[in-house]
Design a protein around this motif. Structure first.
Motif, PDB file in Angstrom:
ATOM      1  N   HIS A 114     -21.756  18.167  34.185  1.00 47.43           N
ATOM      2  CA  HIS A 114     -21.217  17.332  33.107  1.00 47.43           C
ATOM      3  C   HIS A 114     -22.113  16.114  32.812  1.00 47.43           C
ATOM      4  O   HIS A 114     -22.330  15.759  31.646  1.00 47.43           O
ATOM      5  N   HIS A 118     -24.144  14.646  29.506  1.00 45.34           N
ATOM      6  CA  HIS A 118     -24.123  13.283  28.942  1.00 45.34           C
ATOM      7  C   HIS A 118     -25.554  12.762  28.740  1.00 45.34           C
ATOM      8  O   HIS A 118     -25.861  12.137  27.722  1.00 45.34           O
ATOM      9  N   ASP A 327     -16.941  12.790  25.584  1.00 50.76           N
ATOM     10  CA  ASP A 327     -17.070  14.205  25.945  1.00 50.76           C
ATOM     11  C   ASP A 327     -17.113  15.105  24.710  1.00 50.76           C
ATOM     12  O   ASP A 327     -16.304  14.958  23.792  1.00 50.76           O
TER      13      ASP A 327
HETATM   14 ZN    ZN Z   1     -17.788  12.647  30.324  1.00 48.39          ZN
END
Ligand code: ZN
Ligand code: KG4
Length: 369
Positions: A114, A118, A327
């Motif tokens: 994740h 980013h 996100d």
């Molecule tokens: Zn995040």
């Protein structure tokens, strides 16, 4: 090459279709379904509720992304999904769906970290040179993002200074010893009665203009002068708690809330910016980047840009576009593209991604490497 990205690590169900063409990365669709309103009454994300909402949303979100991009599943070349870290019940919805599609459509599957997503949100829309550098998405700026680079990652679960010698190569040179910056925003917002998510709520209050500042509040700058690149935000949250406990009646006073919000935000921003600049000097980087949900914070963006300009004449400062700070699945697809480009000639890699639908593990505490 067409990549379908999926992200479900927390409270956003997201799917994106992206195409790499002529060394440029094009976003064909990006659908994000936020669950904020379902979690807000609880003051934070409830993992099982998040999983239930992801289950409801995931197929419509994927269908919408395909439709918007005018792409049929048979045209997809690679499926990419957030493998971790995150809330396990939430992650499992994304990974199981991606595995099912990979098996059904006979497409290779890549699990993505994740935070790597980013970091790569900074490269969205840029001209891609997987070996060394990219042009800034705003081509008018002609900023070249040279390595080595330093990325300040600030999200709800992470606060890290990541040193990158080259693409997909990470060295964590500092991180929080307790709460993440975003987590501190969320917890302080709860103390101040501002609801969830705390970051935008505190930033909003901090903007409030007052003729004269009635309240004088000074909060600590944790670890500002420590001899390392680590952070700590838990004590700062406790300092806010003690301050409000001294005069609970003031929690109803908008000016007081604005003053304490501004001081709290300034404390976080000051520590983040000072440590980033010091690390950039020590490591001799050519680019400073910002990533993660807290990178949406305008004061952080402004003060970091200003400080980079003041301290260096030759360092590029890069931030994700606001829509890609939080996100999303474009960042997952883009990270997957860089991984694919780096490894595509390797037989072991091709075999691995072909069989990932049955092999890979979803990991709530996956490490960045
Ligand atoms: Zn995040
Ligand atoms: O990256 P993200 O969307 O999810 C995680 O990976 O954790 O980050 C969410 C975090 C939340 O803690 C939220 O309060 C914070 O980012 N955030 C902000 C702002 N917008 C979101 N923090 C400060 N200022 C903002 N404008």
């Amino acid at each position: 090459m067409l990549i379908l990205g999926i992200e479900t690590s927390c409270d956003e169900t997201a799917c994106a279709i992206v195409r790499s063409c002529d060394n440029r990365f094009e976003v064909l669709s990006s659908v994000v379904s936020s669950q904020i309103k379902f979690h807000a009454p609880w003051g934070g994300v409830v993992p099982n509720l998040a999983a239930r909402k992801h289950l409801e949303n995931i197929l419509p979100v994927i269908q919408k992304a395909l439709k918007k991009a005018r792409i049929a599943p048979k045209d997809i070349d690679l499926v990419a999904v957030t493998q971790g870290p995150g809330l396990i019940p939430a992650l499992l919805v994304g990974t199981q769906t991606a595995k099912a599609f990979s098996y059904l459509w006979q497409k290779p599957l890549l699990g993505i970290h994740h935070i790597e997503g980013h970091i790569y949100a900074n490269f969205i829309g840029g001209k891609i040179d997987v070996s060394s550098k990219i042009q800034s998405p705003k081509s008018k700026q002609k900023t070249t993002l040279n390595f080595p680079l330093l990325c300040l990652v600030v999200s709800g679960g992470h606060t890290q200074l990541v040193f990158m010698k080259k693409h997909l190569h990470y060295e964590i040179i500092g991180q929080t010893v307790d709460d993440a910056a975003g987590e501190a925003f969320d917890k302080v917002a709860r103390i101040l009665g501002l609801g969830y998510p705390g970051g935008p709520a505190i930033a909003q209050k901090a903007k409030l203009k007052m003729k004269n500042e009635k309240f004088k509040i000074k909060l600590p700058r944790p670890m500002l002068n420590s001899n390392n690149f680590n952070f700590s935000f838990s004590g700062l949250k406790t300092a806010v708690l003690y301050e409000t406990q001294k005069h609970p009646q003031l929690l109803k006073n908008n000016e007081y809330i604005a003053t304490i919000s501004r001081e709290f935000q300034q404390s976080v921003v000051e520590v983040l910016v000072k440590k980033t600049i010091a690390a950039a000097k020590k490591y001799g980087v050519k680019t400073i980047m910002l990533a993660g949900g807290v990178s949406a914070n305008k004061e952080l963006r402004r003060q970091l840009t200003q400080s980079v300009r003041k301290n260096f004449s030759d360092i590029a400062c890069q931030m994700p576009r606001a829509e890609y700070s939080l996100d999303n699945a474009v960042m997952i697809a883009l990270a997957a593209f860089f991984r694919w480009e780096k490894n595509k000639e390797k037989k072991t890699f091709q075999n691995k991604i072909k069989n990932n639908w049955k092999n890979f593990d979803t990991q709530s505490n996956l490490t960045l490497k």
